[in-house]
Enzyme design. Structure first.
Site, mmCIF file in Angstrom:
data_model
loop_
_atom_site.group_PDB
_atom_site.id
_atom_site.type_symbol
_atom_site.label_atom_id
_atom_site.label_comp_id
_atom_site.label_asym_id
_atom_site.label_seq_id
_atom_site.Cartn_x
_atom_site.Cartn_y
_atom_site.Cartn_z
ATOM 1 N N GLY A 17 0.796 -1.201 0.038
ATOM 2 C CA GLY A 17 0.013 0.035 -0.039
ATOM 3 C C GLY A 17 0.848 1.253 0.182
ATOM 4 C CG LEU A 18 4.724 0.840 -0.225
ATOM 5 C CD1 LEU A 18 6.345 0.332 -0.763
ATOM 6 C CD2 LEU A 18 5.185 1.476 1.009
ATOM 7 C CG ASN A 108 5.521 4.331 -14.001
ATOM 8 O OD1 ASN A 108 5.072 3.411 -13.538
ATOM 9 N ND2 ASN A 108 4.934 5.297 -14.371
ATOM 10 C CD GLU A 172 5.696 9.091 -11.256
ATOM 11 O OE1 GLU A 172 5.269 7.905 -11.127
ATOM 12 O OE2 GLU A 172 6.393 9.557 -10.220
ATOM 13 C CG HIS A 248 1.179 7.231 -13.977
ATOM 14 N ND1 HIS A 248 1.431 5.864 -13.519
ATOM 15 C CD2 HIS A 248 2.107 8.026 -13.158
ATOM 16 C CE1 HIS A 248 2.701 5.997 -12.629
ATOM 17 N NE2 HIS A 248 3.007 7.157 -12.514
ATOM 18 C CG ASP A 250 -0.220 4.898 -17.934
ATOM 19 O OD1 ASP A 250 -0.756 5.113 -16.929
ATOM 20 O OD2 ASP A 250 0.808 4.061 -18.000
ATOM 21 C CB CYS A 366 1.685 -0.210 -15.473
ATOM 22 S SG CYS A 366 0.179 1.053 -15.202
HETATM 23 O O1 SUG Z 1 3.534 3.857 -9.122
HETATM 24 N N1 SUG Z 1 2.309 0.963 -7.869
HETATM 25 C C1 SUG Z 1 2.915 1.679 -8.942
HETATM 26 C C2 SUG Z 1 1.826 1.483 -10.217
HETATM 27 C C3 SUG Z 1 2.484 1.988 -11.592
HETATM 28 C C4 SUG Z 1 1.525 1.998 -12.641
HETATM 29 N N2 SUG Z 1 2.115 2.285 -13.879
HETATM 30 C C5 SUG Z 1 1.552 3.168 -14.683
HETATM 31 N N3 SUG Z 1 0.255 3.739 -14.581
HETATM 32 N N4 SUG Z 1 2.138 3.353 -16.048
HETATM 33 C C6 SUG Z 1 2.521 3.367 -8.685
HETATM 34 O O2 SUG Z 1 1.659 3.590 -7.935
HETATM 35 C C7 SUG Z 1 2.115 -0.069 -5.612
HETATM 36 C C8 SUG Z 1 3.244 -0.525 -4.923
HETATM 37 C C9 SUG Z 1 2.714 -0.908 -3.384
HETATM 38 O O3 SUG Z 1 1.941 -0.438 -2.870
HETATM 39 O O4 SUG Z 1 3.611 -1.621 -2.883
HETATM 40 C C10 SUG Z 1 2.883 0.648 -6.760
HETATM 41 O O5 SUG Z 1 3.767 1.251 -6.587
#
Ligand code: SUG
Length: 443
Positions: A17-18, A108, A172, A248, A250, A366
């Site tokens: 959930g970062l 990214n 990003e 993002h 995308d 992604c």
């Molecule tokens: O950066 N999720 C990524 C998902 C990235 C999606 N990329 C694009 N839309 N291109 C982010 O939010 C979740 C990790 C965690 O919660 O442990 C995370 O980093």
């Protein structure tokens, strides 16, 4: 040709959930993850595209848990497992940050400009600094090494390091960049979508969730990549949709060649922007989805716009979509209509199970970095990173051998995980012929 370089999901994939502002990441926090399944799901998508004749590359995962990162945060001990133990006891979130497998989302990794667009005729990459989130901000150094190892020839490629300048130049990568062109060999329009301006206080900002990409970062990248001024277009994302989980661009629009597929709430001053784009590129087909057809909530839940648009034949496109699009009524109806309506350039939708990545907010788009390469450039790319039946088999066996099928949040403190990951990654650098890209291999 347009190559998709997908990120191989790393062995520490988990739900911590970062990512604030990424609805899926927050709502799935604490779930049990299945890294083996996650990696196999991603690999199957790569193989399916390869089987359809779509050029497919692979980018390796990064070293996690990142011991050097923990050391830089002041955790020290003679034995590395003790560093992990100390970090978990002191601040489990910091250990989760050091363990995140987020480099799988290679959209990214960098922003890419094909050689047809750049003044020096090279393919330019700017590695994304991913400044907005601590777990992602540690990726860029290794990403730089990986891209240099794969796009090694300085005659053809220019890999720029991540932008400095902190929050004002928060970037990003390709998730906020769309390239439109009539044909891959021709110069195209590059759309840079930003969520806020760091220096112009007149521009609106979202007030609930963070805007990760700044205008200033976009402008710096366009300059570095030597794009013509009238071919680089800077567009502001609608702050209202960022507030609804569109972290993002995308997640709300996608485009390739002469097709731009976007929700009607994607951008600020959308109709004016579309007029301008159509003037610059008369052959552009804009497929706009109305809020009455698909709500922003359904778009975010299904990842309708995080699909891969892939041009096939006679100006037709196929869509690579996550299963969640099939399971969201409004979206499935829309996509089924597109398949049947011959006036719409999309004639086929393929659905894939990418649930492990989706639950962290990472859809098909992604997971891939698009790189347009001409014949000479293709020859200069490290061949061991290009998908083949052989590589697919080796990677499947490698995943089966090394990956766990279960990681709960508390498992990140397990010292065995560090050992397992290192063994796996060491073997991977041989499979993919990458040399020593990981710190543990050189320290
Ligand atoms: O950066 N999720 C990524 C998902 C990235 C999606 N990329 C694009 N839309 N291109 C982010 O939010 C979740 C990790 C965690 O919660 O442990 C995370 O980093």
């Amino acid at each position: 040709m347009e190559f998709n370089f997908d990120g191989l999901v790393g062995p520490t994939h988990n739900y911590a959930g970062l990512s604030y502002g990424n609805v899926a990441s927050k709502s799935n926090q604490g779930r049990t993850a299945n890294p083996k399944q996650a990696a196999l799901q991603g690999l199957k998508k790569m193989k399916a595209l390869h089987d359809m004749g779509i050029p497919q590359g692979v980018l390796p995962p990064q070293e996690r848990p990142n011991i050097n990162y923990l050391k830089s945060m002041g955790f020290n001990a003679n034995k590395e497992p003790e560093i992990i133990e100390k970090a978990y006891k002191t601040d489990p979130t910091l250990l989760a940050i050091a363990t995140s497998a987020s480099s799988m989302w290679t959209a990214n990794a960098a922003t890419v400009s094909p050689s047809a667009d750049t003044k020096d005729g090279k393919v330019h990459f700017t590695v994304a600094n991913l400044f907005a989130n601590a777990h992602r901000a540690q990726e860029h150094k290794t990403t730089y090494k990986i891209l240099q190892a794969i796009f090694e020839s300085t005659n053809h490629f220019k890999v720029h390091p991540a932008l400095m300048g902190g929050d004002s130049f928060s970037d990003e990568g390709a998730a906020n960049h769309t390239r439109l062109c009539s044909d891959f060999t021709q110069q195209g329009l590059e759309l840079f979508v930003y969520g806020r301006s760091a220096l112009d206080s007149q521009k609106p900002k979202p007030n609930k969730f963070p805007a990760r990409q700044t205008l200033e970062a976009c402008q710096a990248i366009a300059r570095r990549h030597q794009l013509d001024d009238d071919k680089a277009i800077f567009i502001q994302q609608n702050p209202e949709v960022i507030n609804q989980g569109v972290f993002h661009n995308d997640v709300i629009s996608v485009g390739t060649k002469n097709l731009l597929f976007a929700h009607d709430q994607a951008f600020l001053n959308q109709s004016q922007i579309f007029e301008e784009l159509s003037k610059k590129m008369p052959e552009l087909y804009i497929l706009e989805v109305g809020t009455d057809q698909v709500s922003v909530e359904d778009a975010v839940r299904s990842y309708l716009f995080n699909t891969q648009l892939i041009s096939t034949h006679q100006n037709k496109m196929m869509i690579i979509a996550p299963e969640e699009c099939r399971n969201t009524e409004s979206v499935f109806k829309l996509l089924s209509n597109y398949e049947q309506d011959s006036s719409i350039p999309i004639d086929k939708v393929h659905y894939f199970d990418l649930r492990e990545s989706m639950q962290n907010g990472g859809g098909p788009a992604c997971l891939r970095l698009r790189v347009v390469l001409n014949e000479k450039e293709q020859k200069a790319v490290n061949k061991s990173c290009i998908m083949s039946d052989k590589l697919y088999l080796s990677l499947t066996q490698w995943i089966e051998k090394h990956y766990r099928d279960k990681i709960e949040p508390k498992d990140i403190q397990d010292p065995l995980l560090l050992q397992e990951c290192r063994m796996a990654l060491d073997e991977l650098t041989t499979i993919m012929n990458l040399g020593s890209i990981y710190d543990f291999q050189v320290n």
